[in-house]
Design a protein around this motif. Sequence first.
Motif, PDB file in Angstrom:
ATOM      1  N   ASP A 109       0.862  -1.183   0.000  1.00  0.00           N
ATOM      2  CA  ASP A 109       0.000   0.000   0.000  1.00  0.00           C
ATOM      3  C   ASP A 109       0.893   1.226   0.000  1.00  0.00           C
ATOM      4  O   ASP A 109       2.111   1.145   0.194  1.00  0.00           O
ATOM      5  CB  ASP A 109      -0.956   0.019   1.200  1.00  0.00           C
ATOM      6  N   LEU A 110       0.281   2.381  -0.221  1.00  0.00           N
ATOM      7  CA  LEU A 110       1.052   3.616  -0.314  1.00  0.00           C
ATOM      8  C   LEU A 110       1.693   3.983   1.017  1.00  0.00           C
ATOM      9  O   LEU A 110       2.779   4.563   1.046  1.00  0.00           O
ATOM     10  CB  LEU A 110       0.164   4.754  -0.819  1.00  0.00           C
ATOM     11  N   ASP A 111       1.000   3.694   2.139  1.00  0.00           N
ATOM     12  CA  ASP A 111       1.585   4.005   3.436  1.00  0.00           C
ATOM     13  C   ASP A 111       2.894   3.252   3.640  1.00  0.00           C
ATOM     14  O   ASP A 111       3.864   3.796   4.185  1.00  0.00           O
ATOM     15  CB  ASP A 111       0.606   3.664   4.561  1.00  0.00           C
ATOM     16  N   GLN A 112       2.911   1.967   3.186  1.00  0.00           N
ATOM     17  CA  GLN A 112       4.149   1.193   3.298  1.00  0.00           C
ATOM     18  C   GLN A 112       5.226   1.800   2.411  1.00  0.00           C
ATOM     19  O   GLN A 112       6.390   1.905   2.812  1.00  0.00           O
ATOM     20  CB  GLN A 112       3.892  -0.256   2.895  1.00  0.00           C
ATOM     21  N   LEU A 113       4.866   2.225   1.226  1.00  0.00           N
ATOM     22  CA  LEU A 113       5.820   2.836   0.313  1.00  0.00           C
ATOM     23  C   LEU A 113       6.400   4.118   0.904  1.00  0.00           C
ATOM     24  O   LEU A 113       7.588   4.414   0.736  1.00  0.00           O
ATOM     25  CB  LEU A 113       5.133   3.136  -1.022  1.00  0.00           C
ATOM     26  N   LYS A 114       5.564   4.878   1.615  1.00  0.00           N
ATOM     27  CA  LYS A 114       6.008   6.155   2.190  1.00  0.00           C
ATOM     28  C   LYS A 114       6.757   5.986   3.509  1.00  0.00           C
ATOM     29  O   LYS A 114       7.116   6.976   4.144  1.00  0.00           O
ATOM     30  CB  LYS A 114       4.798   7.057   2.428  1.00  0.00           C
ATOM     31  N   GLY A 115       6.960   4.739   3.920  1.00  0.00           N
ATOM     32  CA  GLY A 115       7.701   4.522   5.156  1.00  0.00           C
ATOM     33  C   GLY A 115       6.839   4.386   6.382  1.00  0.00           C
ATOM     34  O   GLY A 115       7.318   4.497   7.506  1.00  0.00           O
ATOM     35  N   GLY A 116       5.536   4.147   6.192  1.00  0.00           N
ATOM     36  CA  GLY A 116       4.621   4.011   7.322  1.00  0.00           C
ATOM     37  C   GLY A 116       3.901   5.308   7.614  1.00  0.00           C
ATOM     38  O   GLY A 116       4.373   6.398   7.307  1.00  0.00           O
ATOM     39  N   ARG A 117       2.743   5.170   8.213  1.00  0.00           N
ATOM     40  CA  ARG A 117       1.926   6.337   8.508  1.00  0.00           C
ATOM     41  C   ARG A 117       2.392   7.013   9.792  1.00  0.00           C
ATOM     42  O   ARG A 117       2.607   6.371  10.810  1.00  0.00           O
ATOM     43  CB  ARG A 117       0.462   5.905   8.654  1.00  0.00           C
ATOM     44  N   GLN A 118       2.520   8.320   9.742  1.00  0.00           N
ATOM     45  CA  GLN A 118       2.910   9.093  10.909  1.00  0.00           C
ATOM     46  C   GLN A 118       1.686   9.386  11.772  1.00  0.00           C
ATOM     47  O   GLN A 118       0.579   9.519  11.263  1.00  0.00           O
ATOM     48  CB  GLN A 118       3.553  10.415  10.467  1.00  0.00           C
ATOM     49  N   PRO A 119       1.881   9.496  13.095  1.00  0.00           N
ATOM     50  CA  PRO A 119       0.729   9.832  13.946  1.00  0.00           C
ATOM     51  C   PRO A 119       0.276  11.272  13.699  1.00  0.00           C
ATOM     52  O   PRO A 119       1.108  12.174  13.544  1.00  0.00           O
ATOM     53  CB  PRO A 119       1.283   9.651  15.363  1.00  0.00           C
ATOM     54  N   TYR A 120      -1.035  11.472  13.673  1.00  0.00           N
ATOM     55  CA  TYR A 120      -1.588  12.799  13.445  1.00  0.00           C
ATOM     56  C   TYR A 120      -2.134  13.388  14.745  1.00  0.00           C
ATOM     57  O   TYR A 120      -2.434  12.678  15.700  1.00  0.00           O
ATOM     58  CB  TYR A 120      -2.723  12.734  12.422  1.00  0.00           C
ATOM     59  N   SER A 121      -2.268  14.690  14.741  1.00  0.00           N
ATOM     60  CA  SER A 121      -2.940  15.370  15.842  1.00  0.00           C
ATOM     61  C   SER A 121      -4.430  15.060  15.774  1.00  0.00           C
ATOM     62  O   SER A 121      -4.990  14.849  14.698  1.00  0.00           O
ATOM     63  CB  SER A 121      -2.725  16.883  15.745  1.00  0.00           C
ATOM     64  N   THR A 122      -5.068  15.019  16.940  1.00  0.00           N
ATOM     65  CA  THR A 122      -6.522  14.847  16.998  1.00  0.00           C
ATOM     66  C   THR A 122      -7.167  16.224  16.912  1.00  0.00           C
ATOM     67  O   THR A 122      -6.794  17.127  17.655  1.00  0.00           O
ATOM     68  CB  THR A 122      -6.931  14.163  18.303  1.00  0.00           C
ATOM     69  N   VAL A 123      -8.107  16.358  15.991  1.00  0.00           N
ATOM     70  CA  VAL A 123      -8.689  17.674  15.728  1.00  0.00           C
ATOM     71  C   VAL A 123     -10.202  17.558  15.632  1.00  0.00           C
ATOM     72  O   VAL A 123     -10.724  16.619  15.026  1.00  0.00           O
ATOM     73  CB  VAL A 123      -8.131  18.281  14.424  1.00  0.00           C
ATOM     74  N   VAL A 124     -10.900  18.493  16.254  1.00  0.00           N
ATOM     75  CA  VAL A 124     -12.352  18.607  16.126  1.00  0.00           C
ATOM     76  C   VAL A 124     -12.651  19.860  15.315  1.00  0.00           C
ATOM     77  O   VAL A 124     -12.195  20.958  15.647  1.00  0.00           O
ATOM     78  CB  VAL A 124     -13.035  18.705  17.505  1.00  0.00           C
ATOM     79  N   LEU A 125     -13.412  19.673  14.248  1.00  0.00           N
ATOM     80  CA  LEU A 125     -13.775  20.781  13.374  1.00  0.00           C
ATOM     81  C   LEU A 125     -15.230  21.162  13.593  1.00  0.00           C
ATOM     82  O   LEU A 125     -16.081  20.307  13.838  1.00  0.00           O
ATOM     83  CB  LEU A 125     -13.580  20.390  11.903  1.00  0.00           C
ATOM     84  N   GLY A 126     -15.520  22.443  13.475  1.00  0.00           N
ATOM     85  CA  GLY A 126     -16.894  22.911  13.538  1.00  0.00           C
ATOM     86  C   GLY A 126     -17.618  22.672  12.239  1.00  0.00           C
ATOM     87  O   GLY A 126     -17.054  22.166  11.255  1.00  0.00           O
ATOM     88  N   ALA A 153      13.531   7.141  -4.911  1.00  0.00           N
ATOM     89  CA  ALA A 153      12.808   8.206  -5.607  1.00  0.00           C
ATOM     90  C   ALA A 153      12.235   7.703  -6.925  1.00  0.00           C
ATOM     91  O   ALA A 153      11.107   8.041  -7.308  1.00  0.00           O
ATOM     92  CB  ALA A 153      13.733   9.396  -5.839  1.00  0.00           C
ATOM     93  N   ILE A 154      13.043   6.899  -7.641  1.00  0.00           N
ATOM     94  CA  ILE A 154      12.543   6.323  -8.895  1.00  0.00           C
ATOM     95  C   ILE A 154      11.330   5.450  -8.615  1.00  0.00           C
ATOM     96  O   ILE A 154      10.322   5.464  -9.344  1.00  0.00           O
ATOM     97  CB  ILE A 154      13.655   5.519  -9.596  1.00  0.00           C
ATOM     98  N   ARG A 155      11.411   4.658  -7.533  1.00  0.00           N
ATOM     99  CA  ARG A 155      10.285   3.773  -7.178  1.00  0.00           C
ATOM    100  C   ARG A 155       9.031   4.583  -6.846  1.00  0.00           C
ATOM    101  O   ARG A 155       7.926   4.227  -7.232  1.00  0.00           O
ATOM    102  CB  ARG A 155      10.684   2.894  -5.990  1.00  0.00           C
ATOM    103  N   TRP A 156       9.194   5.674  -6.107  1.00  0.00           N
ATOM    104  CA  TRP A 156       8.041   6.536  -5.784  1.00  0.00           C
ATOM    105  C   TRP A 156       7.411   7.071  -7.055  1.00  0.00           C
ATOM    106  O   TRP A 156       6.185   7.137  -7.168  1.00  0.00           O
ATOM    107  CB  TRP A 156       8.501   7.704  -4.894  1.00  0.00           C
ATOM    108  N   GLU A 157       8.254   7.491  -8.005  1.00  0.00           N
ATOM    109  CA  GLU A 157       7.724   8.067  -9.242  1.00  0.00           C
ATOM    110  C   GLU A 157       6.967   7.036 -10.062  1.00  0.00           C
ATOM    111  O   GLU A 157       6.042   7.371 -10.799  1.00  0.00           O
ATOM    112  CB  GLU A 157       8.871   8.648 -10.075  1.00  0.00           C
ATOM    113  N   VAL A 158       7.352   5.761  -9.894  1.00  0.00           N
ATOM    114  CA  VAL A 158       6.650   4.698 -10.627  1.00  0.00           C
ATOM    115  C   VAL A 158       5.266   4.449 -10.048  1.00  0.00           C
ATOM    116  O   VAL A 158       4.277   4.307 -10.781  1.00  0.00           O
ATOM    117  CB  VAL A 158       7.483   3.398 -10.606  1.00  0.00           C
ATOM    118  N   TRP A 159       5.170   4.453  -8.729  1.00  0.00           N
ATOM    119  CA  TRP A 159       3.940   4.012  -8.069  1.00  0.00           C
ATOM    120  C   TRP A 159       3.086   5.137  -7.494  1.00  0.00           C
ATOM    121  O   TRP A 159       1.987   4.878  -7.004  1.00  0.00           O
ATOM    122  CB  TRP A 159       4.262   3.019  -6.960  1.00  0.00           C
ATOM    123  N   MET A 160       3.569   6.364  -7.558  1.00  0.00           N
ATOM    124  CA  MET A 160       2.786   7.490  -7.048  1.00  0.00           C
ATOM    125  C   MET A 160       2.698   8.573  -8.109  1.00  0.00           C
ATOM    126  O   MET A 160       3.600   8.727  -8.942  1.00  0.00           O
ATOM    127  CB  MET A 160       3.436   8.064  -5.775  1.00  0.00           C
TER     128      MET A 160
END
Length: 780
Positions: A26-43, A140-147
């Motif tokens: 999956d793309l997350d694996q290609l990007k090196g794993g998903r980074q933790p995000y801030s928790t946000v509440v939107l109006g 970088a070449i691999r990223w350009e192929v798959w993204m």
Amino acid sequence: MWLVLRWGLGGLVVGLPCYIFWPPADLDQLKGGRQPYSTVVLGSDGTILSALVATDGQWRFPAQDSLPHKYRLALLIAEDRYFDRHFGFNPVSIGRAVWANLQAGRVRQGGSTITQQAIRISRQNPPRTILQKLSELVEAIRWEVWMTKDEILTHYAANAPMGGNVVGLSTACWRYFGTLPQQLSWAQAATLAVLPNAPGWVHLGRGRGRLLQKRNRLLGQLRDEGHIDQQTYQRALAEELIGRPVAFPHQSPHLLHQLAQQGGGYGQWFRTTIDPMVQDLGAQLLQNIYPEKQAQQIHNIGLMVVRLEDQAVIAYHGNYPEQAESRSKAIGQRGGNLFVDMVQAKRSYGSLLKPFLYATAITEGKITPTAWLEDVPKLYEGSYAPRNFNNQYQGVVPAHIALAHSLNIPFVNLQRTVGTARFLQGLRQLGIQSLSHGPSHYGLSLVLGGAEATLYELCQAYTLLANSQQARPAAVWGKTEGLRLSQIDSVKQWTVKTPLWTSATAQATTNALLLADRPDMDAAVRMLVQRQPVAWKTGTSWGLRDAWCIGYNEHYLVGVWLGNATGEGVAGLTGIRMAAPIMFRALDLLPNMPKSTPIPSTAGWHQVRLCWVTGHPAGPYCDSTLVRALPSSIKANGICPYHHQIFTDKVGQHQINAQCAGSEPLVRHNWLVLPPALAWYYAPAHPSYQAPPPPRADCGQPATVQILYPLAGATIIAPGGEFVARAFCSTKQGQLLWLQDGQPIGTTEGVHKMPIKVTPGQHTITVVGDQGASVSYVAR
């Protein structure tokens, strides 16, 4: 040696293409794993209400689906002009950087593309070595192929360091400029485009002059290449650089934690129906009343506002705002567990369930809105002896008045009539899932606060009532799918499969709650009530631990809980004195909406002839009647239980019958007959009431009443000052009224046992039967 070299080169020739073109999981694996995000509440308008830093201590927001034009253009000119044309690396840029660095004798210029920089960021910025650079080039070449190019660019923008613990374009826009990426000016876009190369320059007094030079140089390039005109360029130069970081809003901290717990964990973005303006108005109200409530030793509050049109929760305050506590500490007051979410806390609800029992009884055809309900103290199930809050009783009271005045005894009788199981089933259908036990666990105390529920559940139930069962319960949140703001799910809502009441029944219940005259209502509340028509109900828990008020007008519903999270009771903490004024003030603050003209509907209503005195469907012995439109569930052929036909002698002194009258004529009367217990309380306030004449001595045996214990003249030893008296009535279905020293203390049915509290000395115990038979004993 040559063989090893040949095999190595062969492996590279075969292995590198396989690695580059092998599909990633999956793309997350290609990007090196998903980074933790801030928790946000939107109006509801997309603005941030509250935010919580990511688990790694960084402020990191999810990637945008697409980058704003200004930032994209500025970034490419500053970092990678050939981004849209290369395959992950740029040989010309690499060669130029190598030559420049060799001439300078140090690393002066980089040749990495945006793709290579994004890879380096995803690897947590490892040491710069030749092998590392070669690895980044291959990746970088691999990223350009798959993204796609846009996916690479948005990934870089979302993870680029922006100074301190601020990561990514969206986060930097909020932190430094308090705006959305789409609203960036040219100067702001240029600043954020050059900042990742030296994120430390963002701090006041540390390299800000060089940051300003880089920004202005980039603006000049944008002008020289024709992307902006001279006037735009001059305005951009005049803009100030980044000032002090903007604090993230913290308007709904309790809602943030609640959504994270219910919506799949932290690190997500939640788009809610909260109206930021209404949320802020609520915060100001709570902040203003906080010092007063602190002085009264009332430290916690919960407030919800629902827009009835779409059942949207538009304000959610789990407690007082943090600013209120800060201000109170500054003047020497202590705080009060403001981290506790009192909207979700289970608390004793007092009388707040009475409207639902009222509506259920009408639906079941048990009462009419004006039907008399018994209002006398009584002993239930052997030991349960509820009392009205003010310890006053009327004998009988119309049902809608009993609801408006929140009388306890009539509603305990009504729950007994409807059935606890049926009542409990309906409450659960309304969404009050905190009532998780069986009917026997709650018993007759269910309607008087003998259990616990949350403010959220109760506001949801009242929303159904306010919308006449045509609406759905309230919901406040929808989790963003894939953490992308442009793919927000619709707000989740729940439906009730089986309607609990008709719209006519709900309207009849609302009419009772609209009655403005309430007992114990002070002048301030009376003034608030007169401002606008509001259907409202208060609740007070046993021990004065919880004060509630829920009210609604044509457009909004407001729910308020007031008390202490620790459960401490406070003198004077009642719904009508403490919670009702806050509810009315909150309603006054809400924005005006155009008034609608309801179209009268006859659906669900029919005409019923009622007894003018008792409010029950008229029977054959009701002399005065009237016709009213009532919900169709109320049968038109009911019989008034209090009007009976009796026969007396010609002077009306005694009741007689055909067996004992002989040749004396029988005089027929339609008579209002109340049992002794009801008459005892009813008659003093209604001088026109006359009890029926007693039977003549030769016309049958009246019911007999006997006190079994204590015996006449007995001396009682009562540990704790209480003993249980027992009596007998020859009429098995009869009801006995008990009096102690001339004052009524309750009634019994079937098994006649009455707990009696006594003080040392002589006392007179009197028992009165249905037909007037009575007996009195004196005990010491």
